[in-house]
Design a protein around this motif. Structure first.
Motif, short mmCIF file in Angstrom:
data_model
loop_
_atom_site.label_atom_id
_atom_site.label_comp_id
_atom_site.label_asym_id
_atom_site.label_seq_id
_atom_site.Cartn_x
_atom_site.Cartn_y
_atom_site.Cartn_z
N THR A 278 10.70 -20.55 -50.27
CA THR A 278 10.34 -21.70 -49.44
C THR A 278 10.89 -22.96 -50.08
O THR A 278 11.56 -22.89 -51.12
N SER B 245 4.23 -29.00 -41.88
CA SER B 245 2.76 -29.02 -41.98
C SER B 245 2.17 -30.32 -42.53
O SER B 245 1.01 -30.62 -42.31
N CYS C 9 -12.47 -21.95 -40.09
CA CYS C 9 -12.25 -23.40 -40.24
C CYS C 9 -13.28 -24.24 -39.48
O CYS C 9 -13.47 -25.41 -39.79
N VAL D 137 -1.87 -20.47 -32.70
CA VAL D 137 -2.99 -21.21 -33.27
C VAL D 137 -2.75 -22.71 -33.09
O VAL D 137 -3.65 -23.47 -32.72
N HIS E 54 -10.06 -31.28 -38.77
CA HIS E 54 -9.67 -30.20 -39.69
C HIS E 54 -8.24 -30.45 -40.15
O HIS E 54 -7.38 -30.85 -39.35
O1 UT7 Z 1 -6.81 -23.38 -40.25
C1 UT7 Z 1 -6.56 -22.60 -39.14
C2 UT7 Z 1 -5.69 -23.27 -38.24
N1 UT7 Z 1 -4.31 -23.05 -38.63
C3 UT7 Z 1 -3.43 -23.78 -38.04
O2 UT7 Z 1 -3.78 -24.61 -37.27
C4 UT7 Z 1 -1.97 -23.48 -38.29
C5 UT7 Z 1 -1.21 -23.66 -37.01
N2 UT7 Z 1 0.21 -23.42 -37.08
C6 UT7 Z 1 1.05 -24.18 -37.82
O3 UT7 Z 1 0.61 -25.05 -38.53
C7 UT7 Z 1 2.52 -23.93 -37.70
O4 UT7 Z 1 2.78 -23.02 -36.66
C8 UT7 Z 1 3.18 -23.42 -39.01
C9 UT7 Z 1 3.20 -24.52 -40.05
C10 UT7 Z 1 2.41 -22.22 -39.53
C11 UT7 Z 1 4.63 -22.99 -38.76
O5 UT7 Z 1 5.35 -24.05 -38.16
P1 UT7 Z 1 6.40 -23.72 -36.98
O6 UT7 Z 1 7.06 -24.99 -36.65
O7 UT7 Z 1 5.59 -23.04 -35.90
O8 UT7 Z 1 7.43 -22.78 -37.70
P2 UT7 Z 1 7.83 -21.28 -37.33
O9 UT7 Z 1 6.71 -20.32 -37.55
O10 UT7 Z 1 8.43 -21.28 -35.97
O11 UT7 Z 1 8.95 -20.94 -38.37
C12 UT7 Z 1 10.28 -21.39 -38.15
C13 UT7 Z 1 11.20 -20.88 -39.25
C14 UT7 Z 1 11.41 -19.37 -39.25
O12 UT7 Z 1 12.78 -19.16 -39.51
P3 UT7 Z 1 13.82 -18.75 -38.34
O13 UT7 Z 1 13.30 -17.45 -37.83
O14 UT7 Z 1 13.72 -19.86 -37.34
O15 UT7 Z 1 15.13 -18.69 -39.05
C15 UT7 Z 1 10.60 -18.91 -40.43
O16 UT7 Z 1 11.10 -17.74 -41.02
O17 UT7 Z 1 10.72 -21.23 -40.54
C16 UT7 Z 1 10.75 -20.07 -41.38
N3 UT7 Z 1 9.64 -20.16 -42.33
C17 UT7 Z 1 9.77 -20.75 -43.54
N4 UT7 Z 1 10.82 -21.31 -44.16
C18 UT7 Z 1 10.61 -21.83 -45.39
C19 UT7 Z 1 8.37 -19.75 -42.18
N5 UT7 Z 1 7.65 -20.07 -43.28
C20 UT7 Z 1 8.49 -20.69 -44.13
C21 UT7 Z 1 8.34 -21.24 -45.40
N6 UT7 Z 1 9.43 -21.80 -45.99
N7 UT7 Z 1 7.17 -21.24 -46.06
#
Ligand code: UT7
Length: 325
Positions: free
Chosen positions: A31, A40, A115, A220, A252
């Protein structure tokens, strides 16, 4: 109308000493600081030591809240700990907190609403207080989430942290001569059909293990914006208060983009939001009381102000509370 008001008489929190930055994480997980911050809003998180249990974090937060309330453990008749990372499967983490702070025999139990747990616990304590069953309650959100993160799943392991936040809720006689104080309205809901979007893939009666956090982040996210905003609309309507009267929105702390999207829907200025995600990351049930405590201790949240708390998480479960602090 109840003749007893449930006021927040003290707030406290505790964060473990070990601070882990995004850069630190990037040394063991595939990451980058830039990805975590931009997706985030998280910059760092605190992780508890191996020998620090959830009840240790909770007890330390409880001491700070008691101190601010000017109360002693002997004054507490009810302890509720909201947690998904209990010390043991049973008994409750609340009884360990009771024992650690030296509170006398009384009501003590845990709430599992992820949460939203702090809001569920607050609502239950409010009912104990307004019905006159107890005078002072300790409501604690405490988590050691680091114990069930999957370090192979970079989509989840970078988002969470450990910590505890506590409030002392106290029953005070309502006075007609002044505006109502304390908890003005609450709202809770859950939808089990959405459970597959955020859960731990273990448990005593299924795998016999604790499991790891599993999350469908996009679903989520979408539900969080919808339901957190909806929960704020709900409590303001229940209390017949205009959203423009809100002094502080304390949501939250899961994702800065969720918080900003909620603020937009609610037409709340971003300068009225308490945001701690950069420093704390997502601490599940601890996040709202940790943020309230941060806002009080840095002087932004003042007595008499109107606060709205709201959260959504595993369940999916969500809730809100409108409070005249
Ligand atoms: O407390 C409970 C409540 N929880 C929440 O409210 C969380 C809600 N969700 C979120 O906050 C967001 O959906 C996340 C922060 C978890 C993810 O953000 P996103 O903009 O939805 O990203 P994504 O899942 O679409 O990931 C996009 C890309 C993927 O790569 P490709 O397939 O586009 O090439 C992932 O593989 O980011 C990649 N990715 C990462 N890259 C670097 C996923 N995790 C990571 C990481 N570092 N840690």
């Amino acid at each position: 109308m109840s003749t007893i008001e449930t006021v927040i008489s003290g707030v406290g929190s505790y964060l473990p000493k070990n601070v882990v930055t995004n850069h630190d994480l990037a040394k063991k997980v595939d990451t980058a600081d830039e990805w975590i911050r931009s997706r985030s809003g998280i910059g760092q998180r605190h992780f508890a030591a191996d020998d620090e249990a959830t009840s240790d974090l909770a007890a330390k937060a409880a001491w700070h809240a008691l101190d601010q309330a000017g109360l002693k453990p002997r004054d507490i008749g009810l302890i509720i700990v909201a947690t998904v990372t209990p010390d043991r499967t049973f008994p409750s983490t609340a009884v360990y907190v009771q024992e650690k702070i030296g509170a006398p025999p009384g009501i003590a139990f845990d709430i599992s609403a992820a949460c939203a747990g702090f809001l569920y616990a607050t609502n239950i304590a409010h009912d104990f207080i307004r019905t006159g069953q107890i005078k002072h309650a300790l409501v604690i959100g405490a988590e050691k989430l680091s114990c069930f993160l999957d370090w192979e799943d970079r989509g989840t392991c970078v988002l969470f942290g450990d910590g505890a936040g506590a409030v002392v809720l106290s029953g005070e006689p309502a006075q007609t001569a002044r505006e109502p104080r304390g908890i003005l309205a609450t709202y809770l809901s859950a939808d089990g059909r959405l459970a597959p979007h955020l859960y731990a893939d273990g448990g005593p009666s299924t795998t016999g293990t604790v499991g790891k956090v599993r999350m469908n982040g996009k679903e989520v996210f979408r539900n969080a914006v919808e339901e957190i905003s909806g929960a704020v609309f709900e409590v303001t309507e229940r209390a017949k208060v205009a959203r423009s009267e809100i002094d502080w929105f304390v949501p939250h702390q899961a994702n800065i983009r969720i918080i900003q999207s909620c603020a937009k829907k609610l037409e709340l200025c971003e300068s009225k939001i308490i945001v701690t995600i950069e420093k704390h990351a997502n601490t599940s049930s601890a996040s709202v009381p940790l943020a309230v405590d941060a806002g009080i201790r840095d002087g932004r949240i003042k007595r008499g102000q109107l606060l709205v708390f709201a959260a959504l998480g595993g369940g999916l479960a969500w809730g809100s509370a409108l409070v005249r602090y």
